[in-house]
Design a protein around this motif. Structure first.
Motif, short mmCIF file in Angstrom:
data_model
loop_
_atom_site.label_atom_id
_atom_site.label_comp_id
_atom_site.label_asym_id
_atom_site.label_seq_id
_atom_site.Cartn_x
_atom_site.Cartn_y
_atom_site.Cartn_z
N ARG A 1 0.77 -1.33 -0.29
CA ARG A 1 0.02 -0.25 -0.01
C ARG A 1 0.89 1.12 -0.36
O ARG A 1 0.44 2.18 -0.65
CB ARG A 1 -0.87 -0.21 1.92
CG ARG A 1 -2.05 0.83 1.13
CD ARG A 1 -3.22 0.92 -0.29
NE ARG A 1 -3.82 -0.59 0.46
CZ ARG A 1 -3.88 -1.65 -0.14
NH1 ARG A 1 -2.91 -1.91 -1.58
NH2 ARG A 1 -4.48 -2.75 0.28
N LEU A 2 1.93 1.05 0.71
CA LEU A 2 2.77 2.21 0.68
C LEU A 2 3.72 2.36 -0.68
O LEU A 2 3.43 3.46 -0.68
CB LEU A 2 3.54 2.35 2.57
CG LEU A 2 4.61 3.37 2.04
CD1 LEU A 2 4.08 4.39 2.84
CD2 LEU A 2 5.63 3.00 3.50
N HIS A 3 4.36 1.62 -1.20
CA HIS A 3 4.56 1.55 -2.52
C HIS A 3 3.68 2.02 -3.84
O HIS A 3 3.60 3.12 -4.56
CB HIS A 3 4.89 0.08 -3.12
CG HIS A 3 5.55 0.06 -4.22
ND1 HIS A 3 7.02 0.44 -4.54
CD2 HIS A 3 5.36 0.01 -6.10
CE1 HIS A 3 7.21 0.28 -5.50
NE2 HIS A 3 5.32 -0.35 -6.16
N GLU A 4 2.77 2.35 -3.37
CA GLU A 4 1.34 2.44 -4.23
C GLU A 4 1.21 4.41 -3.96
O GLU A 4 1.26 4.95 -5.21
CB GLU A 4 -0.15 1.73 -4.12
CG GLU A 4 0.07 0.58 -4.75
CD GLU A 4 -1.28 -1.06 -3.92
OE1 GLU A 4 -2.34 0.30 -3.71
OE2 GLU A 4 -1.03 -1.83 -4.48
N ALA A 5 1.66 4.30 -3.04
CA ALA A 5 1.01 5.75 -2.76
C ALA A 5 2.40 6.44 -3.00
O ALA A 5 2.08 8.06 -3.72
CB ALA A 5 1.14 5.56 -0.84
N LEU B 1 -0.37 10.47 4.68
CA LEU B 1 -2.13 10.69 4.27
C LEU B 1 -2.81 10.47 3.42
O LEU B 1 -3.85 10.67 3.45
CB LEU B 1 -2.03 12.17 4.86
CG LEU B 1 -3.26 12.76 4.54
CD1 LEU B 1 -4.19 12.31 5.96
CD2 LEU B 1 -3.00 14.22 4.56
N ASP B 2 -2.59 9.47 2.32
CA ASP B 2 -3.29 8.32 1.30
C ASP B 2 -4.49 8.06 2.37
O ASP B 2 -4.22 6.98 3.09
CB ASP B 2 -2.25 7.79 0.27
CG ASP B 2 -2.78 7.29 -0.74
OD1 ASP B 2 -2.86 7.71 -2.27
OD2 ASP B 2 -3.68 6.63 0.10
N HIS B 3 -5.87 7.99 2.09
CA HIS B 3 -6.28 7.55 1.91
C HIS B 3 -6.67 6.01 2.45
O HIS B 3 -6.63 5.33 3.11
CB HIS B 3 -8.25 8.11 1.73
CG HIS B 3 -7.64 7.87 0.69
ND1 HIS B 3 -8.92 6.26 0.12
CD2 HIS B 3 -8.25 8.09 -0.61
CE1 HIS B 3 -8.98 6.77 -1.52
NE2 HIS B 3 -8.86 7.72 -1.68
N ARG B 4 -5.76 5.64 0.97
CA ARG B 4 -5.97 3.85 1.55
C ARG B 4 -4.74 3.39 2.58
O ARG B 4 -4.47 2.38 2.89
CB ARG B 4 -5.22 3.53 0.08
CG ARG B 4 -6.65 3.64 -1.34
CD ARG B 4 -6.31 4.32 -2.70
NE ARG B 4 -4.98 5.21 -2.90
CZ ARG B 4 -4.70 5.83 -4.09
NH1 ARG B 4 -5.14 5.16 -5.28
NH2 ARG B 4 -4.32 6.98 -4.27
N VAL B 5 -3.15 3.65 2.31
CA VAL B 5 -2.46 3.97 3.24
C VAL B 5 -3.08 3.97 4.83
O VAL B 5 -3.08 2.98 5.45
CB VAL B 5 -1.10 4.90 3.62
CG1 VAL B 5 -0.37 4.62 4.53
CG2 VAL B 5 -0.56 4.79 1.77
#
Length: 511
Positions: free
Chosen positions: A147-151, A373-377
């Protein structure tokens, strides 16, 4: 961001794939305000948490990403006592409020349609987890790393090594660096602070050990004469749109210069802000809570000695509790919610207010990334059980899984991140969690009785400087504060920033 694209490619994809006012928030990321014309209709909306600030009047006749521009549009403005006190005591007002009655910020619940007859508000839903999940640790680490990588990956694709990244003695900046390195970037690194401080010492030691440069920037090092101070404060005031976080316009220009430097050459500035989504930010017991408990435990940073009779402490805290309840979609401030649901107050309330102001100011100079702060993270972090958040235990494990080399170095906590947190670190957090709410509510007032206080943001606050930029009698703010009683330099500075803004507004400000 849309479908992992940034800027114009993101907008093109959004126009092709979306029919506003409906938005699939799983495809939308970043912090922004967007004005989109589609099919002959015009729409206005912000990011998931409405972190990027959009100011508007009460009738929603105008919108602006600049506080000063919005104030210029209004023929008359009045201070809102609640907003003034929230800015002074808690750094920024929470919810949709500002220090002014006539100005609000657009909240996260709405997509606006701009029509010939005015604004039509369209509701948009943005759910987040309110219960932890059961999942093996190794599976969690894989999920969170992905998830962090995607952000961060879209930013690395766009900016490559043209990224400015902080590195301090803490955990969040190191995890940010690990994520950027894992995505293929070699960012430029810097650390802020005076010589010998833990952040500078540890950040530079990590760089030396790992073979990369860490630029040391001491924002307070340059000297400025009292005669030159008024011009510098005025420049700071405009660069930081009147009311920056922490009110720090009263310095030598180091804060402003550092902001510009972060974006030099069109670089992306990355931030570890909101990293405490992985940790127990509020340090409250792991049991059902209310919005009132949150407000009393965390937002009651005041003492009655500092205020005039305009201030009602109970009403002040109750108003904040109501705003927390609204942000968390609770019937009222006394409705009990799960501990995970209460954790949502960190991104939805605290981060939206504090980091949202920071994001909005940075955007004047270039792109700014706050991946935590990315909502998916955030949503993934909310599935952690509270025990995993204590003393940053899971966040450290995540860092070690992504970048073991960075994890093995010491930290400002007194231990490295390759192993479990120290007993001292765990004890310090535990001692806060066991304190009753009524003790937490009055802890600031007790500390103020014991000694003067301040913060790391400093400033040139002596009379030889400050008497040149504001009236030392505080003619506007003395209606709200007993200035002679204030022995917290950070609080004093934020009030002085409001006083300076008052002077700039002149006759348009109604008493």
């Amino acid at each position: 961001m849309f479908d992992g694209r940034i800027g114009k490619p993101a907008l093109a994809t959004l126009l092709r794939e979306t029919r506003l006012p409906k938005l699939d928030w799983s495809r939308v990321g970043g912090e922004f305000v967007a004005v989109v014309r589609q099919g002959g209709r015009a729409f206005l909306f912000g990011d998931f948490f409405a972190a990027f600030q959009l100011f508007h009047d009460q009738e929603q006749r105008f919108f602006s990403t600049s506080l000063l521009a919005a104030l210029q549009v209004l023929p008359r403005v009045r201070f809102d006592a609640q907003g003034v006190y929230e800015h002074a005591f808690n750094v920024v007002p929470v919810g949709d409020d500002t220090p002014f009655v006539e100005l609000k910020t657009l909240g996260p619940k709405w997509v606006l349609e701009l029509t010939a007859d005015g604004v039509t508000r369209r509701a948009t839903t943005k759910p987040l987890p309110d219960r932890p999940t059961r999942e093996p640790l190794n599976d969690r680490l894989v999920t969170h790393a992905e998830r962090l990588h995607e952000a961060v990956a879209p930013f690395v694709v766009t900016y490559g090594d043209r990224i400015q990244c902080p590195l301090s003695g803490g955990l969040d900046s190191r995890l940010l660096l690990a994520a950027l390195r894992a995505a293929g970037s070699t960012p430029s690194l810097y650390v802020y602070g005076p010589e010998g401080s833990a952040d500078v010492r540890i950040g530079r030691a990590i760089g030396a050990a790992e073979g990369f440069d860490v630029a040391w920037i001491d924002k307070q090092a340059a000297t400025i004469t009292p005669d030159a101070f008024p011009a510098q404060v005025e420049a700071n005031f405009h660069q930081f749109d009147g009311l920056p976080t922490f009110g720090n316009i009263f310095d030598n220009g180091g804060h402003a210069a550092a902001q510009v430097l972060r974006h030099a050459g069109g670089a992306l500035a990355a931030s570890g802000g909101c990293g405490e989504v992985y940790r127990d930010f509020f340090l409250l017991p792991d049991r059902p809570l209310t919005a009132s408990t949150l407000a009393r435990s965390f937002f009651a940073r005041f003492t009655s000695r500092d205020v005039t009779d305009r201030f009602d402490g109970s009403a002040f805290v109750a108003r904040i509790a109501d705003k927390i309840a609204d942000a968390l979609a609770l019937p009222d401030a006394h409705t009990r919610m799960s501990r995970t649901h209460a954790e949502q107050a960190y991104p939805r309330v605290r981060c939206r207010a504090l980091f949202g102001r920071e994001i909005s100011l940075e955007a004047q100079h270039g792109a700014y990334s706050m991946p935590f702060l990315d909502h998916r993270v955030v949503a993934t972090a909310l599935t952690l059980p509270m025990s995993a958040k204590h003393a940053g235990a899971f966040e450290a494990r995540l860092l070690a899984a992504i970048d073991p080399a960075l994890a093995r170095h010491g930290s400002a906590y007194g231990h490295d991140f390759a192993g479990p947190p120290s007993l001292r670190h765990r004890f310090d957090e535990w001692s806060s969690r066991i304190r009753p709410t009524w003790v937490r509510q009055h802890s600031y007032a007790v500390q103020r009785r014991l000694r003067p206080m301040g913060d790391e943001h400093g400033g040139l606050l002596s009379p030889e400087y400050m008497d040149r930029v504001i009236d030392p009698q505080f003619p506007a703010m003395r209606r709200y504060f007993e200035m002679a009683a204030i022995t917290d330099s950070g609080l004093w500075r934020r009030i002085a920033c409001l006083e300076y803004l008052t002077n700039r507004l002149g006759s348009r400000l109604e008493a």
